[in-house]
Design an enzyme around this catalytic site. Structure first.
Site, PDB file in Angstrom:
ATOM      1  N   ARG A  50       0.845  -1.188   0.000  1.00 41.65           N
ATOM      2  CA  ARG A  50       0.000   0.000   0.000  1.00 41.65           C
ATOM      3  C   ARG A  50       0.890   1.250   0.000  1.00 41.65           C
ATOM      4  NH1 ARG A  50       1.820   1.878   3.962  1.00 41.65           N
ATOM      5  NH2 ARG A  50       0.577   3.751   3.712  1.00 41.65           N
ATOM      6  N   GLY A  51       0.215   2.409  -0.133  1.00 37.32           N
ATOM      7  CA  GLY A  51       0.979   3.646  -0.277  1.00 37.32           C
ATOM      8  C   GLY A  51       1.158   3.888  -1.774  1.00 37.32           C
ATOM      9  N   ALA A  52       0.931   5.129  -2.203  1.00 36.44           N
ATOM     10  CA  ALA A  52       0.855   5.419  -3.640  1.00 36.44           C
ATOM     11  C   ALA A  52       2.082   4.930  -4.438  1.00 36.44           C
ATOM     12  CB  ALA A  52       0.608   6.914  -3.829  1.00 36.44           C
ATOM     13  N   ARG A  93      -7.290  -0.260  -6.954  1.00 35.87           N
ATOM     14  CA  ARG A  93      -7.481   0.921  -6.102  1.00 35.87           C
ATOM     15  C   ARG A  93      -7.541   2.162  -7.000  1.00 35.87           C
ATOM     16  NH1 ARG A  93      -4.289   1.465  -0.662  1.00 35.87           N
ATOM     17  NH2 ARG A  93      -6.273   2.423  -0.094  1.00 35.87           N
ATOM     18  N   GLN A 200      -2.761   2.877   9.885  1.00 38.32           N
ATOM     19  CA  GLN A 200      -1.439   2.876   9.238  1.00 38.32           C
ATOM     20  C   GLN A 200      -0.434   3.686  10.057  1.00 38.32           C
ATOM     21  OE1 GLN A 200      -4.320   3.323   7.674  1.00 38.32           O
ATOM     22  NE2 GLN A 200      -4.292   2.694   5.546  1.00 38.32           N
ATOM     23  N   ASP A 241      -1.801  10.942  -2.482  1.00 43.28           N
ATOM     24  CA  ASP A 241      -2.184   9.876  -3.410  1.00 43.28           C
ATOM     25  C   ASP A 241      -2.429  10.412  -4.805  1.00 43.28           C
ATOM     26  OD1 ASP A 241      -2.984   8.749  -0.592  1.00 43.28           O
ATOM     27  OD2 ASP A 241      -2.690   7.080  -1.975  1.00 43.28           O
ATOM     28  N   ASN A 251      -5.303  12.591  -0.022  1.00 38.14           N
ATOM     29  CA  ASN A 251      -4.434  11.760   0.825  1.00 38.14           C
ATOM     30  C   ASN A 251      -5.350  11.051   1.814  1.00 38.14           C
ATOM     31  OD1 ASN A 251      -1.753  10.858   1.603  1.00 38.14           O
ATOM     32  ND2 ASN A 251      -2.018  12.045   3.468  1.00 38.14           N
ATOM     33  N   LYS A 252      -4.761  10.236   2.657  1.00 36.88           N
ATOM     34  CA  LYS A 252      -5.530   9.415   3.605  1.00 36.88           C
ATOM     35  C   LYS A 252      -6.585  10.221   4.348  1.00 36.88           C
ATOM     36  CE  LYS A 252      -5.399   5.934   4.136  1.00 36.88           C
ATOM     37  NZ  LYS A 252      -6.384   5.043   3.445  1.00 36.88           N
TER      38      LYS A 252
END
Ligand code: MRU
Length: 348
Positions: A50-52, A93, A200, A241, A251-252
């Protein structure tokens, strides 16, 4: 201790992609092999990787894994099948642009393969995936070098979610300036938001900063305002992201709240991201698709149910911070400041 002790998030070895299974951290550190399209899709969808930037690299190698299955096909069919697989992987995603960016790069390289054998096409796309991976390693380091001067001795830095080493090939985006400032022996504290619902911040950011020997303190998301009010925070750095052409940034979930609070308390709020996270075709934040995730992520804390059965739930995985709340973008090409519309375009 330093960032040197951090593991590599992804590894390509003997035609297999290995990723750290981030759903098991911090209790269990294990690398899992991804050997077919479904394993890659599930790993991205379920946030094992995960994570862009990391899902971009995983998507690129993922297509190489898909290609292995078609090596005995006619070249045209090889390309056609990979086209279908690219669409499927890309659907894992929707918000982080790095996934589609990396997949497009692989497909572009593939479509440039005129009159090549399937074996040759495979080595071309594997070379492109490996370039994307190596570039990400370099990019993170450069983001760190450009961002470290924002950090001064005695600072408290707040970060949200994990835009750390685990979210990239290594070093991270938001964390890279911290690791580089640590290398310069600056003394500062990091406050990591827990980042509900999937934590996270507590599971990953707290884990990796602690492992690298940084002074990190975990807080629940709802503590951020009072920690800022108490004067402990001089700087906020988060990841991204997708950055729209005008600087609006997805973003998150929770990032928007942090940005509003930072504005209220007069604390600089920076977004650290590679240029691959800019989506120049998306003019503003309203047009960014926000991933909606399952209700159980909100109704359970681990195995434990924490909400009534059949309760209505919203679970957007990301939010959009408007550009006017952002003090600057820390990129591998330097810090981008206002006016974003012009400056993002020219630097990216
Ligand atoms: O849902 P996740 O864990 O993939 O979300 C991650 C984030 O929002 C990060 O801040 C972002 O991808 C930047 S990673 C360098």
């Amino acid at each position: 201790m330093s960032f040197e002790s951090l593991p590599y998030t992804l590894r390509w070895q003997e035609d297999v992609l290995y990723v750290i299974d981030q759903t098991l951290l911090p209790e269990t550190f294990v690398e899992i092999p991804l050997r077919n399209i479904d394993e890659v899709y599930v790993a991205i969808k379920t946030l094992q990787v995960r994570g862009a930037p990391a899902i971009g690299v995983a998507g690129a190698y993922g297509l190489c894994i898909c290609a292995q299955k078609y090596l005995n096909e006619e070249p045209n069919l090889f390309m056609q099948n990979l086209g279908y697989d690219a669409k499927y992987l890309n659907s894992a995603r929707p918000t982080a642009v790095n996934l589609s960016w990396a997949i497009k790069r692989i497909m572009k390289r593939l479509y440039a393969c005129v009159q090549k054998s399937t074996e040759e096409m495979y080595s071309e796309i594997l070379d492109e995936a490996s370039r994307i991976h190596q570039e990400d390693l370099k990019t993170c380091r450069m983001i760190g070098e450009h961002g470290r001067d924002l950090i001064q001795d005695g600072f408290g830095i707040l970060t949200h979610c994990n835009a750390g080493s685990l979210a990239t090939s290594r070093l991270g985006t938001a964390t890279a300036p911290m690791y580089m400032a640590q290398e310069q022996r600056k003394r500062f504290k990091v406050y990591a938001d827990e980042t509900r619902p999937l934590c996270q911040g507590s599971r990953l950011t707290a884990w990796e900063l602690q492992k690298a020997g940084l002074d990190v303190t975990l807080i629940c998301d709802d503590m951020a305002a009072s920690v800022m009010a108490s004067g402990k925070i001089q700087l906020v750095i988060v990841g991204a992201d997708r950055v729209a052409a005008n600087g609006d940034t997805a973003n998150k979930i929770g990032t928007l709240g942090v940005a509003i609070m930072a504005k209220h308390f007069g604390i600089p709020f920076y977004v650290a991201c590679p240029t691959s996270t800019l989506d120049i075709k998306t003019s503003c934040g309203y047009d960014i698709e926000i991933e909606q995730r399952g209700h159980d992520e909100v109704c359970f804390f681990g195995e434990k149910r924490t909400a009534p059965v059949d309760i209505n739930v919203l679970n957007p995985a990301f939010d959009v911070t408007p550009a006017y709340l952002i003090s600057g973008f820390i990129t591998e090409r330097g810090i981008v400041r206002r006016p974003y519309e012009n400056n993002l375009k020219s630097i990216f």
